[in-house]
Motif scaffolding. Structure first.
Motif, PDB file in Angstrom:
ATOM      1  N   MET A  97      -3.780  74.436  72.722  1.00 43.15           N
ATOM      2  CA  MET A  97      -3.471  74.199  71.321  1.00 43.15           C
ATOM      3  C   MET A  97      -4.533  74.797  70.411  1.00 43.15           C
ATOM      4  O   MET A  97      -4.231  75.323  69.327  1.00 43.15           O
ATOM      5  CB  MET A  97      -3.326  72.698  71.065  1.00 43.15           C
ATOM      6  N   PHE A 106      -3.931  78.532  70.355  1.00 43.40           N
ATOM      7  CA  PHE A 106      -2.715  78.792  69.589  1.00 43.40           C
ATOM      8  C   PHE A 106      -3.018  78.731  68.096  1.00 43.40           C
ATOM      9  O   PHE A 106      -2.583  79.582  67.310  1.00 43.40           O
ATOM     10  CB  PHE A 106      -1.644  77.767  69.972  1.00 43.40           C
ATOM     11  N   ASN A 107      -3.804  77.722  67.718  1.00 43.39           N
ATOM     12  CA  ASN A 107      -4.205  77.576  66.321  1.00 43.39           C
ATOM     13  C   ASN A 107      -5.058  78.755  65.868  1.00 43.39           C
ATOM     14  O   ASN A 107      -4.935  79.241  64.741  1.00 43.39           O
ATOM     15  CB  ASN A 107      -4.973  76.266  66.127  1.00 43.39           C
ATOM     16  N   PRO A 136       7.306  73.617  63.633  1.00 42.16           N
ATOM     17  CA  PRO A 136       6.115  73.509  64.502  1.00 42.16           C
ATOM     18  C   PRO A 136       6.464  73.191  65.952  1.00 42.16           C
ATOM     19  O   PRO A 136       5.724  73.589  66.867  1.00 42.16           O
ATOM     20  CB  PRO A 136       5.298  72.378  63.861  1.00 42.16           C
ATOM     21  N   LEU A 193       5.100  75.329  69.014  1.00 46.92           N
ATOM     22  CA  LEU A 193       4.388  74.754  70.152  1.00 46.92           C
ATOM     23  C   LEU A 193       5.066  75.128  71.465  1.00 46.92           C
ATOM     24  O   LEU A 193       4.396  75.411  72.468  1.00 46.92           O
ATOM     25  CB  LEU A 193       4.329  73.227  70.004  1.00 46.92           C
ATOM     26  N   ALA A 203       3.972  78.526  72.344  1.00 43.96           N
ATOM     27  CA  ALA A 203       2.599  78.544  72.850  1.00 43.96           C
ATOM     28  C   ALA A 203       2.558  78.154  74.330  1.00 43.96           C
ATOM     29  O   ALA A 203       1.904  78.838  75.147  1.00 43.96           O
ATOM     30  CB  ALA A 203       1.731  77.588  72.033  1.00 43.96           C
ATOM     31  N   ALA A 252      -1.606  81.704  74.956  1.00 41.17           N
ATOM     32  CA  ALA A 252      -1.530  80.808  73.795  1.00 41.17           C
ATOM     33  C   ALA A 252      -1.999  81.506  72.526  1.00 41.17           C
ATOM     34  O   ALA A 252      -1.395  81.363  71.456  1.00 41.17           O
ATOM     35  CB  ALA A 252      -2.377  79.558  74.050  1.00 41.17           C
ATOM     36  N   ILE A 269       2.579  75.210  60.415  1.00 42.44           N
ATOM     37  CA  ILE A 269       2.475  74.977  61.861  1.00 42.44           C
ATOM     38  C   ILE A 269       1.035  74.642  62.231  1.00 42.44           C
ATOM     39  O   ILE A 269       0.771  73.722  63.012  1.00 42.44           O
ATOM     40  CB  ILE A 269       2.948  76.210  62.647  1.00 42.44           C
ATOM     41  N   MET A 304      -0.505  71.320  64.147  1.00 43.04           N
ATOM     42  CA  MET A 304      -1.270  71.432  65.389  1.00 43.04           C
ATOM     43  C   MET A 304      -2.631  70.753  65.242  1.00 43.04           C
ATOM     44  O   MET A 304      -3.138  70.138  66.171  1.00 43.04           O
ATOM     45  CB  MET A 304      -1.472  72.902  65.775  1.00 43.04           C
ATOM     46  N   ASN A 315      -2.614  66.826  65.977  1.00 41.54           N
ATOM     47  CA  ASN A 315      -2.619  66.456  67.398  1.00 41.54           C
ATOM     48  C   ASN A 315      -3.941  66.808  68.074  1.00 41.54           C
ATOM     49  O   ASN A 315      -4.465  66.043  68.873  1.00 41.54           O
ATOM     50  CB  ASN A 315      -1.464  67.178  68.117  1.00 41.54           C
ATOM     51  N   SER A 316      -4.457  67.977  67.731  1.00 40.40           N
ATOM     52  CA  SER A 316      -5.713  68.426  68.341  1.00 40.40           C
ATOM     53  C   SER A 316      -6.864  67.529  67.923  1.00 40.40           C
ATOM     54  O   SER A 316      -7.712  67.159  68.751  1.00 40.40           O
ATOM     55  CB  SER A 316      -5.988  69.875  67.941  1.00 40.40           C
TER      56      SER A 316
END
Length: 409
Positions: free
Chosen positions: A66, A69-70, A230, A234, A237, A256, A272, A276, A279-280
């Motif tokens: 994640m 990905f971010n 999003p 995800l 990713a 990712a 998005i 993310m 959650n991260s």
């Protein structure tokens, strides 16, 4: 592991990681440094309240996916194209110089073996461990500093991704050439296979990325800023991470990051990225960074290898700074930005662990040296964000403070 134990350990990790993260921020250090130290404290090195497990390793892997990905979502395609050649040159020297330094270091401690001997390949493998760069720590540090999307930040991320790909190829070469390795029987065919798969992955990523990007842009016109956006991102990713590692043998974090790059120029990419982040920040990030500290036990460090471990850490960090920093200078970056790139590239993490574990499997690395690898990961992970913040703070004081001094005079 029972559910009650999982819940207890997650509670401990989140509480300690967030507490020490806040303490680090109060001390004007990046939060990620505090979270790594929290893992050391609650892990086997000190309190022993939390032990590594397959479940925590899984959460940690999700966290780094994640995060990467971010990082891809925050990438500028324009800057990525602009930094492409420079990032490639920085990555190449960032692999070659630590490889040589690590090999010479091992031989200096344990003897210079003849080319082709078992001792020579062990030394070469130790050097191979130093080639890997863990961009995830640097990404989080740059993100906290608000410098991730700058040209320097994009160059660091791009170079680190390329660095890992080259490192995987080098690892394949070293293992393939080793007489102790099962891959030795495959000879040049095994080496050519990994190179071919790596090239094919990037071809696939370009073709698939263009197609998915167009589909996603059409989709977001009808469902802009809806929760499904999003979720789709995800899913992309995780899919790219799986495809990269399972079908092409490329690190999942590379997949990712590319997934984020595919979506970075879409209208909803900031939306998005915000989703993310939630959650991260709440669970996956703290578990990932704390897990770095959980994976070592300083108490078991043998005195006979302590000196080598110390030298290994110093050489591992300085070789990246010199190799990447000097190349950056030759590529036109100023002294300060070159130092930022060198420091940003010196972190080691999951890729170094994968390389070291692979070495244990094929008999090219002794268990005694594994602690040295863990110490390098911890020290570089803690030092990198602190040093980066110090450099950026110095630059800001220099650019803002000087005019004020002149005015006051």
């Amino acid at each position: 592991m029972e559910t009650v134990d999982i819940v207890r350990q997650l509670a401990i990790i989140i509480i300690f990681a967030k507490f020490f993260g806040l303490v680090a921020r109060k001390l004007k250090a990046p939060q990620v440094a505090g979270e790594i130290i929290a893992g050391l404290i609650i892990g086997p090195s000190l309190l022993g309240w939390v032990q590594t497990s397959d479940f925590l390793a899984g959460l940690s892997e999700i966290g780094v996916i994640m995060l990467m990905f971010n990082a891809g979502l925050n990438t500028s395609i324009k800057d990525l194209k602009k930094s492409g050649l420079k990032a490639t040159l920085i990555a190449c020297v960032g692999v070659a110089f630590p490889l040589v330094c690590g090999t010479i270091l091992f031989m200096s401690f344990y003897g210079f073996g003849k080319v082709g001997s078992e001792q020579f390949y062990k030394a070469l493998f130790v050097g191979t461990i130093l080639t890997a760069t863990s961009v995830s720590i640097t990404v989080q540090a740059l993100k906290e500093l608000g410098k991730l999307s700058t040209f320097v930040g994009t160059t660091i991320v791009s170079a680190a991704i390329i660095d890992d790909v080259i490192g995987i190829v080098v690892l394949t070469f070293v293992i393939g050439l080793s007489p102790k390795s099962s891959a030795a029987s495959a000879g040049s065919s095994g080496i050519l296979k990994i190179i071919l798969l790596t090239v094919l992955f990037f071809v696939f990523a370009v073709v698939f990325g263009i197609i998915f990007h167009k589909i996603f842009k059409y989709y977001e016109k009808k469902h802009s800023h809806e929760r499904r956006i999003p979720i789709a991102g995800l899913a992309l990713a995780f899919s790219m991470s799986y495809i990269a590692q399972h079908f092409f043998g490329v690190a999942d974090i590379t997949g990712a990051y590319i997934a984020g790059v595919i979506l970075c120029s879409t209208k909803d990419s900031p939306y998005i990225a915000r989703k993310m982040d939630v959650n991260s920040y709440m669970i996956f990030g703290p578990v990932f960074f704390a897990s770095i500290g959980l994976q070592t036990n300083i108490r078991t460090l043998d005195f006979s290898i302590a000196l080598f471990a110390l030298a290994f850490v110093v050489v591992g960090m300085i070789s990246k700074i010199i190799g990447c920093g000097s190349t950056s200078r030759l590529c036109g970056f100023n002294g300060s930005d070159s130092l930022k790139i060198g420091v940003g590239m010196m972190t080691r993490g999951e890729v170094a662990l994968i390389v070291a574990q692979r070495g244990l499997t094929v008999g090219m690395l002794d268990h005694a040296f594994f602690t040295a690898v863990i110490l390098l990961i911890i020290v570089s992970s803690v030092c990198t964000p602190i040093i980066l913040k110090a450099i950026y703070s110095h630059d800001e004081k220099k650019s803002v403070g000087l005019p004020k001094t002149q005015v006051s005079e």
